[in-house]
Write a protein that holds these residues in place. Structure first.
Motif, PDB file in Angstrom:
ATOM      1  N   UNK A 187     -10.736   8.653   0.787  1.00 29.48           N
ATOM      2  CA  UNK A 187      -9.936   9.391  -0.184  1.00 29.48           C
ATOM      3  C   UNK A 187      -8.571   8.710  -0.329  1.00 29.48           C
ATOM      4  N   UNK A 188      -8.188   8.414  -1.549  1.00 22.64           N
ATOM      5  CA  UNK A 188      -6.889   7.787  -1.827  1.00 22.64           C
ATOM      6  C   UNK A 188      -5.773   8.777  -1.496  1.00 22.64           C
ATOM      7  N   UNK A 189      -4.678   8.316  -0.871  1.00 22.84           N
ATOM      8  CA  UNK A 189      -3.613   9.243  -0.467  1.00 22.84           C
ATOM      9  C   UNK A 189      -2.884   9.937  -1.612  1.00 22.84           C
ATOM     10  N   UNK A 247      -2.224  -5.998   4.835  1.00 24.15           N
ATOM     11  CA  UNK A 247      -2.635  -7.386   4.661  1.00 24.15           C
ATOM     12  C   UNK A 247      -3.830  -7.806   5.484  1.00 24.15           C
ATOM     13  N   UNK A 248      -4.201  -6.993   6.462  1.00 21.38           N
ATOM     14  CA  UNK A 248      -5.362  -7.312   7.297  1.00 21.38           C
ATOM     15  C   UNK A 248      -6.630  -6.766   6.636  1.00 21.38           C
ATOM     16  N   UNK A 256      -8.095  -6.591   1.809  1.00 23.82           N
ATOM     17  CA  UNK A 256      -6.833  -6.409   2.527  1.00 23.82           C
ATOM     18  C   UNK A 256      -6.319  -4.964   2.433  1.00 23.82           C
ATOM     19  N   UNK A 257      -5.833  -4.447   3.542  1.00 28.15           N
ATOM     20  CA  UNK A 257      -5.200  -3.128   3.564  1.00 28.15           C
ATOM     21  C   UNK A 257      -3.867  -3.211   2.832  1.00 28.15           C
ATOM     22  N   UNK A 258      -3.571  -2.205   2.027  1.00 25.51           N
ATOM     23  CA  UNK A 258      -2.310  -2.165   1.286  1.00 25.51           C
ATOM     24  C   UNK A 258      -1.433  -1.020   1.785  1.00 25.51           C
ATOM     25  N   UNK A 268      -0.840   3.664   4.385  1.00 24.33           N
ATOM     26  CA  UNK A 268      -1.746   2.529   4.469  1.00 24.33           C
ATOM     27  C   UNK A 268      -3.143   2.969   4.025  1.00 24.33           C
ATOM     28  N   UNK A 269      -3.776   2.136   3.200  1.00 19.71           N
ATOM     29  CA  UNK A 269      -5.089   2.513   2.687  1.00 19.71           C
ATOM     30  C   UNK A 269      -5.816   1.255   2.224  1.00 19.71           C
ATOM     31  N   UNK A 270      -7.122   1.382   2.010  1.00 23.08           N
ATOM     32  CA  UNK A 270      -7.931   0.304   1.453  1.00 23.08           C
ATOM     33  C   UNK A 270      -8.170   0.586  -0.020  1.00 23.08           C
ATOM     34  N   UNK A 271      -7.700  -0.264  -0.930  1.00 29.22           N
ATOM     35  CA  UNK A 271      -7.868  -0.008  -2.376  1.00 29.22           C
ATOM     36  C   UNK A 271      -9.313  -0.058  -2.845  1.00 29.22           C
ATOM     37  N   UNK A 272     -10.178  -0.677  -2.024  1.00 27.17           N
ATOM     38  CA  UNK A 272     -11.591  -0.740  -2.386  1.00 27.17           C
ATOM     39  C   UNK A 272     -12.348   0.493  -1.923  1.00 27.17           C
TER      40      UNK A 272
END
Length: 277
Positions: A187-189, A247-248, A256-258, A268-272
């Motif tokens: 779930x996107x923050x 970035x990891x 990459x984590x954004x 911090x979240x994963x856009x994918x």
């Protein structure tokens, strides 16, 4: 700031040492750390009191129960530490309160940034203490259920990240564990709470319970300041999937984590894996 798993770990680590011990004296190096009552009353009331067998916690507050119906309510804030140690153990630079115990040991409160506070209140009044009285359910209690989340999400026209950080909604969650739970639930923050589907709400409930339980199992997350009541660091930082990993690669998809700002907090979240929709 220490969150629920860290505070729970401090409680458990202190409990086995303090039970039955008596406070024989107190050194107040920084009196402003004592929120309630006035300093002279604090000293008069606490000396001679024994620690009860069981300590407690509510959200991010430590509840140190004493004899004669008194409770120390401690909030560590950003950098507070409450550590049981030998009297000869080297003094931390920012130690503000030292409780002398009848076994010759110390219980020391240290805080680099001086935001932490200690209050001594009658035990029956703890539930009405500011910061506790309006607190939401504990994540591991039955009251915090899937049904609770579904019902409350429909009533809250706000983004999911700040809602989960709201202590009146659910107690004890902070930036680390909210980011981790949202990632597990995909779930996107910045999603609006009422727009979450029934399945997403159920997945989020499961993720919150899992991440809090694992955080306690690994004795909390230590980056800089947090240690438990014995001065030991936690290890959950070694199991984080998104927090502080900008970035990891995401462990799920490799993207990459954004990091973005949500309600003024780094998130911090994963856009994918966590699409904004």
């Amino acid at each position: 700031m220490p969150e629920l798993p860290e505070v729970e770990t401090v409680v458990r680590s202190l409990e086995k040492h303090l039970s039955g011990l008596t406070i024989t004296d107190v050194d107040l190096i920084k009196e402003e750390v004592i929120r309630l009552p006035r300093t002279e009353n604090f000293m008069e009331q606490i000396i001679g009191r024994k620690f009860q067998k069981k300590l407690g916690r509510r959200g991010k507050y430590l509840l140190i129960h004493l004899t004669e119906g008194l409770t120390l309510v401690v909030h560590l804030r950003m950098t507070g530490r409450l550590v049981y140690c030998a009297a000869e153990y080297p003094m931390e630079k920012h130690t503000h309160v030292i409780f002398h115990l009848d076994n010759g040991k110390h219980l020391r409160f240290a805080d680099v940034r001086r935001f932490g506070r200690i209050s001594l209140v009658p035990t029956p009044e703890v539930d009405h203490f500011p910061g506790i009285k309006d607190m939401g359910p504990e994540p591991l209690d039955e009251e915090f259920s899937r049904e609770y989340l579904k019902k409350e999400f429909r009533r809250k026209r706000t983004r999911i990240k700040p809602l989960l950080l709201d202590q009146s909604f659910v107690a004890g969650l902070g930036n680390i564990y909210v980011d981790e739970a949202l990632h597990r639930a995909k779930i996107h923050p910045e999603r609006l709470a009422p727009n979450l589907t029934t399945r997403e709400a159920a997945n989020l409930h499961k993720s919150i319970v899992e991440v809090i339980s694992e955080g306690i199992l690994h004795r909390g997350t230590s980056f800089r300041d947090y240690v438990d009541g014995e001065g030991r660091t936690g290890s959950f930082q070694n199991h984080l999937r998104v927090y502080n990993r900008e970035g990891l690669p995401c462990f799920n998809c490799g993207k990459p984590i954004e990091r973005i700002k949500v309600a003024g907090r780094s998130s911090y979240y994963c856009p994918s894996c966590q699409k904004a929709k």
